[in-house]
Write an enzyme that holds these catalytic residues in place. Sequence first.
Site, PDB file in Angstrom:
ATOM      1  CD  GLN A  72      -0.903  -0.687   3.666  1.00  0.00           C
ATOM      2  OE1 GLN A  72      -2.116  -0.801   3.606  1.00  0.00           O
ATOM      3  NE2 GLN A  72      -0.217  -1.111   4.703  1.00  0.00           N
TER       4      GLN A  72
ATOM      5  CG  ASP B  89      -2.156 -13.532   5.296  1.00  0.00           C
ATOM      6  OD1 ASP B  89      -2.275 -13.546   4.076  1.00  0.00           O
ATOM      7  OD2 ASP B  89      -3.130 -13.597   6.069  1.00  0.00           O
TER       8      ASP B  89
ATOM      9  CG  ASP C 147      -7.473  -2.012  14.580  1.00  0.00           C
ATOM     10  OD1 ASP C 147      -8.628  -1.564  14.563  1.00  0.00           O
ATOM     11  OD2 ASP C 147      -6.626  -1.667  15.408  1.00  0.00           O
TER      12      ASP C 147
END
Length: 388
Positions: A130, A236, A255
Amino acid sequence: MEVISTNTNGSTIFKNGAIPMNGYQNGTSKHQNGHQNGTSEHRNGHQNGISEHQNGHKNGTSEHQNGHQNGTSEQQNGTISHDNGNELQLLGSSNSIKPGWFSEFSALWPGEAFSLKVEKLLFQGKSDYQDVMLFESATYGKVLTLDGAIQHTENGGFPYTEMIVHLPLGSIPNPKKVLIIGGGIGFTLFEMLRYPSIEKIDIVEIDDVVVDVSRKFFPYLAANFNDPRVTLVLGDGAAFVKAAQAGYYDAIIVDSSDPIGPAKDLFERPFFEAVAKALRPGGVVCTQAESIWLHMHIIKQIIANCRQVFKGSVNYAWTTVPTYPTGVIGYMLCSTEGPEVDFKNPINPIDKETTQVKSKLAPLKFYNFDIHKAAFILPSFARSMIES
C-alpha cells in the site's frame, strides 16, 4: 519483544519533499494477496482523495476515467504540492481539492468527501502492499493514511482505539492471551496494556513500513513493542489465525480495512470460523463494522455471517470518530459458546485506579462505564434492520 517476519521488505517510492525511512530503496512495489489481512488500523481499499501541501505552486490534478461513475477504480494519480513547488506523487489516489488540503474520496461514501488542512508532510512511501503517508494536520495532529484513506489521527482517533479494545476486554474477567490483527502503529497495544491480567499479546501486522513509521514518528507507542509480553509478527493475519492453536486466545481484536476489494475475506464466514476456533470457550472477538449511515447492507451481511459462526452472543455497537466517514464507526462483538458474555454490561471495566496506578498510563480520554453501555443503544432505523 520478539519480532517474527514472514513477509519481504517493501520497496518505497520517494519524490521531492518526502522523508525516506532507513533501509528502503527507490522503486516500485506490487500489491500482493496478503494485503487483505492483518493491516494496521485499516480502512483502505478505497478510491481516495489526496491533497496538495501548503501554498502549492503546482496544483496536482486527477482525471477521472469514465469508469468512476460506475464505482470503478480507473483514476489517475493525485499529487501533493509543496512550498518549493515540487510535487509529491501518491499512486493510486483520486483528485485533490485545493492547495494545502488532504481530501479523501471513496466509492463507499459517494457524493461526499472529507478534508484536512495539511501543515507538514512527514513521510510518504510505497510498501509491498500500500501507499503509506503521514502528515501533520492543523486540527488533529499527525494523520496516518494508507492508500489515501485516513487510518488514525493522533488527536482524534482515540475513541476508535479505546472502544475497540475496552468493549471486548471489559466484558470478560481477567483476559490473559490476546491477538491483535493489525495494530502496527501501536495505538491498540497502548490501550491493551492497561489490563494488568494480560500475560501475552500477539500482534500480526503485514506491512513492515507501517511499523517503521511508528518507530520513527510515534516512539512512545513503538516502545511498547519491547514489552516482554508482546510478540510482533510481520505477516498475513488471516493465515496466522487459521494456523493458531485451537482455544488459545481469550480475545481477538481485528483492525481491518473496509469489507471491499482484497479485504472482503476478513468479513466472511471462513475467516470468522478460524477466529472462533482460535478462541477459548467464552472468548470474544471485536472487529470494526462500518457506519450505520451508509453501510447497513454491509452490516447486515456481517451480522448474518457472525450469527452462523458464533454460538455465544452477537452484538453491534457504535461510537463517534470525527475523522471517519459520517463521523461514526461500528463494531461487531461476538463470543464463542461457553461462559456467558454480556457485552452490554461490562464486568471488567477500566477504572481510574487501574488506568493511572497499576498500568501507569494516562487517563482514558473517551471510554467509561456509561459510554460502554450506551454504545449498544442504536437509533430506531438501525435497530430494526439489525435485529430483523
